[in-house]
Design an enzyme around this catalytic site. Sequence first.
Site, PDB file in Angstrom:
ATOM      1  N   SER A  11       0.842  -1.203   0.000  1.00 41.98           N
ATOM      2  CA  SER A  11       0.000   0.000   0.000  1.00 41.98           C
ATOM      3  C   SER A  11       0.875   1.250   0.000  1.00 41.98           C
ATOM      4  O   SER A  11       2.083   1.168   0.259  1.00 41.98           O
ATOM      5  CB  SER A  11      -0.883  -0.120   1.253  1.00 41.98           C
ATOM      6  OG  SER A  11      -1.278   1.097   1.764  1.00 41.98           O
ATOM      7  N   SER A 138      10.221   9.802   9.270  1.00 39.80           N
ATOM      8  CA  SER A 138       9.167  10.820   9.169  1.00 39.80           C
ATOM      9  C   SER A 138       9.766  12.166   9.574  1.00 39.80           C
ATOM     10  O   SER A 138      10.795  12.204  10.259  1.00 39.80           O
ATOM     11  CB  SER A 138       8.032  10.474  10.137  1.00 39.80           C
ATOM     12  OG  SER A 138       7.074  11.499  10.188  1.00 39.80           O
ATOM     13  N   TYR A 151       4.726   7.093  18.201  1.00 32.88           N
ATOM     14  CA  TYR A 151       5.147   7.062  16.786  1.00 32.88           C
ATOM     15  C   TYR A 151       6.445   7.859  16.624  1.00 32.88           C
ATOM     16  O   TYR A 151       7.410   7.382  16.017  1.00 32.88           O
ATOM     17  CB  TYR A 151       4.033   7.664  15.938  1.00 32.88           C
ATOM     18  CG  TYR A 151       4.307   7.724  14.448  1.00 32.88           C
ATOM     19  CD1 TYR A 151       4.392   6.569  13.686  1.00 32.88           C
ATOM     20  CD2 TYR A 151       4.460   8.954  13.794  1.00 32.88           C
ATOM     21  CE1 TYR A 151       4.622   6.627  12.319  1.00 32.88           C
ATOM     22  CE2 TYR A 151       4.684   9.025  12.428  1.00 32.88           C
ATOM     23  CZ  TYR A 151       4.764   7.854  11.692  1.00 32.88           C
ATOM     24  OH  TYR A 151       5.000   7.919  10.339  1.00 32.88           O
ATOM     25  N   LYS A 155      10.216   6.492  15.500  1.00 30.31           N
ATOM     26  CA  LYS A 155      10.930   7.036  14.330  1.00 30.31           C
ATOM     27  C   LYS A 155      12.250   7.693  14.765  1.00 30.31           C
ATOM     28  O   LYS A 155      13.261   7.577  14.062  1.00 30.31           O
ATOM     29  CB  LYS A 155      10.032   8.025  13.576  1.00 30.31           C
ATOM     30  CG  LYS A 155       8.770   7.393  12.971  1.00 30.31           C
ATOM     31  CD  LYS A 155       9.093   6.387  11.878  1.00 30.31           C
ATOM     32  CE  LYS A 155       7.851   5.909  11.122  1.00 30.31           C
ATOM     33  NZ  LYS A 155       8.164   4.946  10.057  1.00 30.31           N
ATOM     34  N   THR A 186      -1.722   8.722   1.742  1.00 25.07           N
ATOM     35  CA  THR A 186      -1.841   7.257   1.793  1.00 25.07           C
ATOM     36  C   THR A 186      -2.898   6.878   2.851  1.00 25.07           C
ATOM     37  O   THR A 186      -3.470   7.748   3.504  1.00 25.07           O
ATOM     38  CB  THR A 186      -0.510   6.600   2.225  1.00 25.07           C
ATOM     39  OG1 THR A 186      -0.285   6.905   3.605  1.00 25.07           O
ATOM     40  CG2 THR A 186       0.662   7.090   1.390  1.00 25.07           C
TER      41      THR A 186
HETATM   42  N1  LIG Z   1       1.754   8.841   4.714  1.00 22.29           N
HETATM   43  C1  LIG Z   1       2.397   9.738   5.438  1.00 22.29           C
HETATM   44  O1  LIG Z   1       1.942  10.902   5.580  1.00 22.29           O
HETATM   45  C2  LIG Z   1       3.701   9.387   6.096  1.00 22.29           C
HETATM   46  C3  LIG Z   1       4.441  10.420   6.704  1.00 22.29           C
HETATM   47  C4  LIG Z   1       5.628  10.120   7.324  1.00 22.29           C
HETATM   48  C5  LIG Z   1       6.093   8.807   7.329  1.00 22.29           C
HETATM   49  N2  LIG Z   1       5.375   7.824   6.733  1.00 22.29           N
HETATM   50  C6  LIG Z   1       5.893   6.445   6.798  1.00 22.29           C
HETATM   51  O2  LIG Z   1       5.832   5.831   5.534  1.00 22.29           O
HETATM   52  C7  LIG Z   1       5.783   4.419   5.694  1.00 22.29           C
HETATM   53  C8  LIG Z   1       4.742   3.840   4.762  1.00 22.29           C
HETATM   54  O3  LIG Z   1       3.456   4.284   5.170  1.00 22.29           O
HETATM   55  P1  LIG Z   1       2.316   4.719   4.139  1.00 22.29           P
HETATM   56  O4  LIG Z   1       2.080   6.152   4.340  1.00 22.29           O
HETATM   57  O5  LIG Z   1       2.588   4.194   2.798  1.00 22.29           O
HETATM   58  O6  LIG Z   1       1.047   3.981   4.819  1.00 22.29           O
HETATM   59  P2  LIG Z   1       0.197   2.712   4.379  1.00 22.29           P
HETATM   60  O7  LIG Z   1      -0.403   2.926   3.059  1.00 22.29           O
HETATM   61  O8  LIG Z   1      -0.711   2.436   5.538  1.00 22.29           O
HETATM   62  O9  LIG Z   1       1.290   1.556   4.269  1.00 22.29           O
HETATM   63  C9  LIG Z   1       1.834   0.955   5.404  1.00 22.29           C
HETATM   64  C10 LIG Z   1       2.484  -0.352   5.000  1.00 22.29           C
HETATM   65  O10 LIG Z   1       3.050  -0.952   6.182  1.00 22.29           O
HETATM   66  C11 LIG Z   1       2.661  -2.296   6.231  1.00 22.29           C
HETATM   67  N3  LIG Z   1       2.565  -2.792   7.595  1.00 22.29           N
HETATM   68  C12 LIG Z   1       1.806  -2.300   8.623  1.00 22.29           C
HETATM   69  N4  LIG Z   1       1.918  -3.086   9.690  1.00 22.29           N
HETATM   70  C13 LIG Z   1       2.774  -4.087   9.356  1.00 22.29           C
HETATM   71  C14 LIG Z   1       3.272  -5.221  10.020  1.00 22.29           C
HETATM   72  N5  LIG Z   1       2.927  -5.537  11.291  1.00 22.29           N
HETATM   73  N6  LIG Z   1       4.135  -6.042   9.368  1.00 22.29           N
HETATM   74  C15 LIG Z   1       4.483  -5.781   8.096  1.00 22.29           C
HETATM   75  N7  LIG Z   1       4.050  -4.729   7.397  1.00 22.29           N
HETATM   76  C16 LIG Z   1       3.191  -3.902   8.020  1.00 22.29           C
HETATM   77  C17 LIG Z   1       1.302  -2.358   5.528  1.00 22.29           C
HETATM   78  O11 LIG Z   1       1.087  -3.644   4.980  1.00 22.29           O
HETATM   79  P3  LIG Z   1       0.149  -4.800   5.566  1.00 22.29           P
HETATM   80  O12 LIG Z   1      -0.955  -4.152   6.339  1.00 22.29           O
HETATM   81  O13 LIG Z   1      -0.286  -5.534   4.348  1.00 22.29           O
HETATM   82  O14 LIG Z   1       1.060  -5.622   6.422  1.00 22.29           O
HETATM   83  C18 LIG Z   1       1.490  -1.340   4.421  1.00 22.29           C
HETATM   84  O15 LIG Z   1       2.046  -1.962   3.284  1.00 22.29           O
HETATM   85  C19 LIG Z   1       5.506   4.174   7.184  1.00 22.29           C
HETATM   86  O16 LIG Z   1       6.700   3.770   7.819  1.00 22.29           O
HETATM   87  C20 LIG Z   1       5.078   5.528   7.696  1.00 22.29           C
HETATM   88  O17 LIG Z   1       5.382   5.708   9.059  1.00 22.29           O
HETATM   89  C21 LIG Z   1       4.193   8.083   6.105  1.00 22.29           C
END
Ligand SMILES: NC(=O)c1ccc[n+]([C@@H]2O[C@H](COP(=O)([O-])OP(=O)(O)OC[C@H]3O[C@@H](n4cnc5c(N)ncnc54)[C@H](OP(=O)(O)O)[C@@H]3O)[C@@H](O)[C@H]2O)c1
Length: 262
Positions: A11, A138, A151, A155, A186
């Site tokens: 995702s 992040s 969180y 990080k 996302t």
């Molecule tokens: N979106 C933002 O605004 C933002 C900002 C700063 C940092 N980030 C970071 O970016 C990264 C990706 O997040 P995203 O925004 O793309 O969110 P997302 O769409 O919710 O994706 C999160 C991913 O993490 C996986 N995940 C969650 N729990 C897990 C577990 N126990 N074991 C293995 N995989 C797991 C999910 O896959 P499954 O559920 O299929 O396991 C999913 O593929 C994260 O580390 C997040 O902290 C995002």
Amino acid sequence: MKTILITGASSGIGEALAIEWSKQKNISLILAARTRSALEKISGLCIANGAESFVMEMDLSNAASIDKAVIEINSRFPRIDIVVHNGGISQRSFAKDTTMDVYRRLMEVNFFGTVQLTRSLLPKMIENKSGQFVVVTSIVGKIGTPQRSGYAASKHALHGFFDSLRAEVCHDGIQVTIVCPGYVKTNLPFTALKADGSKHNQMDVTTANGIDPSVFAQKMIAAIEAKKEEVYIAGAREVMGIYLKRFFPRLLSKIVAKARVV
Ligand SMILES: NC(=O)c1ccc[n+]([C@@H]2O[C@H](COP(=O)([O-])OP(=O)(O)OC[C@H]3O[C@@H](n4cnc5c(N)ncnc54)[C@H](OP(=O)(O)O)[C@@H]3O)[C@@H](O)[C@H]2O)c1
């Protein structure tokens, strides 16, 4: 052939990275997460774009699941060129209300799972004298904001671990790139944990107005290819926060205390 392992590939940012990389030549992707059906769909798109792609079920909160995946990865692939530690969960709760179980779950997925995977892959990378760890933290990995105490801690912990690791493995030809995103559009808010451990289960205005994941992925791949040590891919206000914290920390504290975070 460049072999790239991406966690959290089912995702959001991980999915967008896989799709963007699959458009390049000679790419072999290992897409890891818990949701096999989503991984298979994304893997199919990557193969259609001309890349090799494999699906790997892995739960970052389960040590046995990580061990099993690493055994399979090591038996199938002689070398991993890039490991993108991207899988993670967020939080929406004040510290005064948040249970210890929520703190432990955030650390388990975001920090301990990532550390275990790194340690398991490291011996072969050291033997090969090559490889790059890319860690998605992040802006909150640099600045703690309201409703993100666990969180932000997870990080920040990744910054500490990977800064130390960089100093240790640079002599073995291994690089570390830390990527700090601002808001990216996302599903992250949906799986964010509330004070009692239940899911937030809704989109936030801030995230809905965030960077498009494919634009983010293109910038991130450019930073990885340039072998940057640390990069901020975020809106101007978020990046300015990092510099304010460095040079005018009290001013930043006042701004953060009033910030809208959901
Ligand atoms: N979106 C933002 O605004 C933002 C900002 C700063 C940092 N980030 C970071 O970016 C990264 C990706 O997040 P995203 O925004 O793309 O969110 P997302 O769409 O919710 O994706 C999160 C991913 O993490 C996986 N995940 C969650 N729990 C897990 C577990 N126990 N074991 C293995 N995989 C797991 C999910 O896959 P499954 O559920 O299929 O396991 C999913 O593929 C994260 O580390 C997040 O902290 C995002």
